[in-house]
Design an enzyme around this catalytic site. Structure first.
Site, short mmCIF file in Angstrom:
data_model
loop_
_atom_site.label_atom_id
_atom_site.label_comp_id
_atom_site.label_asym_id
_atom_site.label_seq_id
_atom_site.Cartn_x
_atom_site.Cartn_y
_atom_site.Cartn_z
N GLN A 100 24.93 67.32 34.48
CA GLN A 100 24.59 66.53 35.78
C GLN A 100 24.03 65.19 35.20
OE1 GLN A 100 22.81 68.51 38.92
NE2 GLN A 100 21.83 66.62 39.85
N CYS A 114 25.65 78.29 37.17
CA CYS A 114 25.53 79.23 36.00
C CYS A 114 23.94 79.61 35.95
CB CYS A 114 25.59 78.31 34.71
SG CYS A 114 24.74 76.83 34.57
N CYS A 156 30.12 72.92 34.65
CA CYS A 156 29.13 72.52 33.63
C CYS A 156 29.83 72.79 32.20
CB CYS A 156 27.81 73.43 33.62
SG CYS A 156 27.77 74.94 32.86
N GLU A 157 29.33 71.98 31.35
CA GLU A 157 30.06 72.07 30.07
C GLU A 157 29.64 73.16 28.97
OE1 GLU A 157 29.35 67.96 28.79
OE2 GLU A 157 27.56 68.55 27.42
N HIS A 158 28.40 73.90 29.56
CA HIS A 158 27.73 74.68 28.71
C HIS A 158 28.53 76.19 28.87
CE1 HIS A 158 24.42 71.99 28.95
NE2 HIS A 158 24.86 72.12 27.71
N HIS A 159 28.72 76.41 30.14
CA HIS A 159 29.32 77.77 30.70
C HIS A 159 30.60 78.01 31.27
CE1 HIS A 159 24.73 78.05 30.70
NE2 HIS A 159 25.10 79.32 29.99
N HIS A 162 23.71 74.70 40.46
CA HIS A 162 24.46 75.11 39.12
C HIS A 162 24.92 76.58 39.12
CE1 HIS A 162 23.95 71.30 36.83
NE2 HIS A 162 23.34 71.04 37.84
N1 LIG Z 1 20.28 69.63 31.16
C1 LIG Z 1 21.22 70.42 31.84
N2 LIG Z 1 21.33 71.76 31.49
C2 LIG Z 1 22.41 72.36 32.09
C3 LIG Z 1 23.29 71.81 33.00
N3 LIG Z 1 24.23 72.56 33.45
C4 LIG Z 1 23.79 73.94 32.72
N4 LIG Z 1 22.63 73.37 31.81
C5 LIG Z 1 21.71 74.46 31.24
O1 LIG Z 1 22.36 74.41 29.96
C6 LIG Z 1 21.48 75.38 29.42
C7 LIG Z 1 22.13 76.25 28.17
O2 LIG Z 1 21.31 76.96 27.53
P1 LIG Z 1 21.63 78.02 26.39
O3 LIG Z 1 20.25 78.67 25.87
O4 LIG Z 1 22.36 77.13 25.29
O5 LIG Z 1 22.53 78.76 26.75
P2 LIG Z 1 22.39 80.31 27.74
O6 LIG Z 1 21.81 81.35 26.74
O7 LIG Z 1 23.59 80.79 28.26
O8 LIG Z 1 21.11 79.84 28.69
P3 LIG Z 1 20.56 80.57 30.00
O9 LIG Z 1 21.44 79.78 31.29
O10 LIG Z 1 19.20 80.39 30.03
O11 LIG Z 1 21.09 82.16 30.20
C8 LIG Z 1 20.92 76.35 30.23
O12 LIG Z 1 19.63 75.94 30.35
C9 LIG Z 1 21.62 75.92 31.61
O13 LIG Z 1 20.78 75.95 32.78
C10 LIG Z 1 23.12 70.29 33.19
O14 LIG Z 1 24.02 69.73 34.06
N5 LIG Z 1 22.14 69.74 32.68
ZN LIG Z 2 26.13 76.25 32.82
#
Ligand SMILES: Nc1nc2c(ncn2[C@@H]2O[C@H](COP(=O)(O)OP(=O)(O)OP(=O)(O)O)[C@@H](O)[C@H]2O)c(=O)[nH]1
Ligand SMILES: [Zn+2]
Length: 207
Positions: free
Chosen positions: A138, A168, A97-100, A166
């Protein structure tokens, strides 16, 4: 730079991206993250870890060096006039995942209605790899797979579904276990005809 790494890491995707760091810089970044995690990058068990991680990234993110067009370039027309659904189910994938930058993994299901010939079945699994082995969401991955099928095979219709877990959401953050995220996209005949959509869902559930 290790030759195997160089071969899978091409120029950055975007012209505004930073220039690709050297292998030494990548390893130094891993050492920094080890220290950030709270461990000692100089202890014996971790000494070779930066080098292993840099090498592993070459495999985990090999998709940046692959081209969907090339993979789907060879098609076959001699299929006895077959023009009904081609459905490949349960293609496993591992993405990050590109966020974590932690994994999400699951299965892809791909169907298309041929128009200009069919593609080798393994190529659909390879196509999933091209986009899975990158930093992803995704939703983006689902869109990229179906766009590549449409651009390169010109089918009468295409359907893609991804089911994934996921990490994360399981290992950290909300810690919700056994949650599956499902994304799907239909184009062409699949988008227009509910009967074709139902056929797609029935074939997925026929396990
Ligand atoms: N739409 C989508 N969201 C994703 C995907 N993979 C991870 N995420 C979400 O990306 C979001 C990032 O949220 P942020 O609030 O910026 O980061 P965070 O504080 O680490 O969020 P939490 O996971 O809720 O602790 C999270 O809600 C993840 O579940 C994906 O493939 N698609
Ligand atoms: Zn993630």
């Amino acid at each position: 730079m290790d030759a195997s790494i160089k071969s899978v890491f091409p120029a950055p995707l975007s012209s505004t991206a930073l220039p690709r760091p050297t292998r030494e810089e990548a390893e130094a970044a891993v050492r920094t993250l080890i220290a950030w995690a709270g461990d000692d990058p100089n202890r014996e068990g971790l000494l070779e870890t930066p080098s292993r991680v840099a090498k592993a990234y070459g495999e985990l993110f090999a998709g940046y060096g692959q081209d969907a067009k090339e993979i789907l370039s060879k098609t076959f027309r001699e299929v006895g006039g077959y023009d009904d659904i081609v459905f490949v189910r349960d293609i496993p994938f591992y993405a990050h995942c590109e966020h974590h930058m932690v994994p999400f993994y699951g299965k892809a299901h791909i169907a298309y209605l041929p128009h200009d010939g069919v593609v080798g079945l393994s190529k659909l699994a390879r196509l999933v790899e091209v986009f899975a082995r990158r930093l992803q969401t995704q939703e983006t991955m689902t869109a990229q797979i179906i766009d590549a099928i449409n651009e390169n095979l010109n089918p009468r219709g295409a359907a893609v579904m991804l089911e994934a877990e996921h990490m994360c959401m399981t290992m950290r953050g909300v810690r919700a276990h056994d949650v599956k995220t499902i994304t799907h996209r239909f184009t062409g005949v699949f988008a227009e005809d509910r009967i074709e959509q139902d056929r797609f869902f029935v074939m997925i559930n026929r396990r």
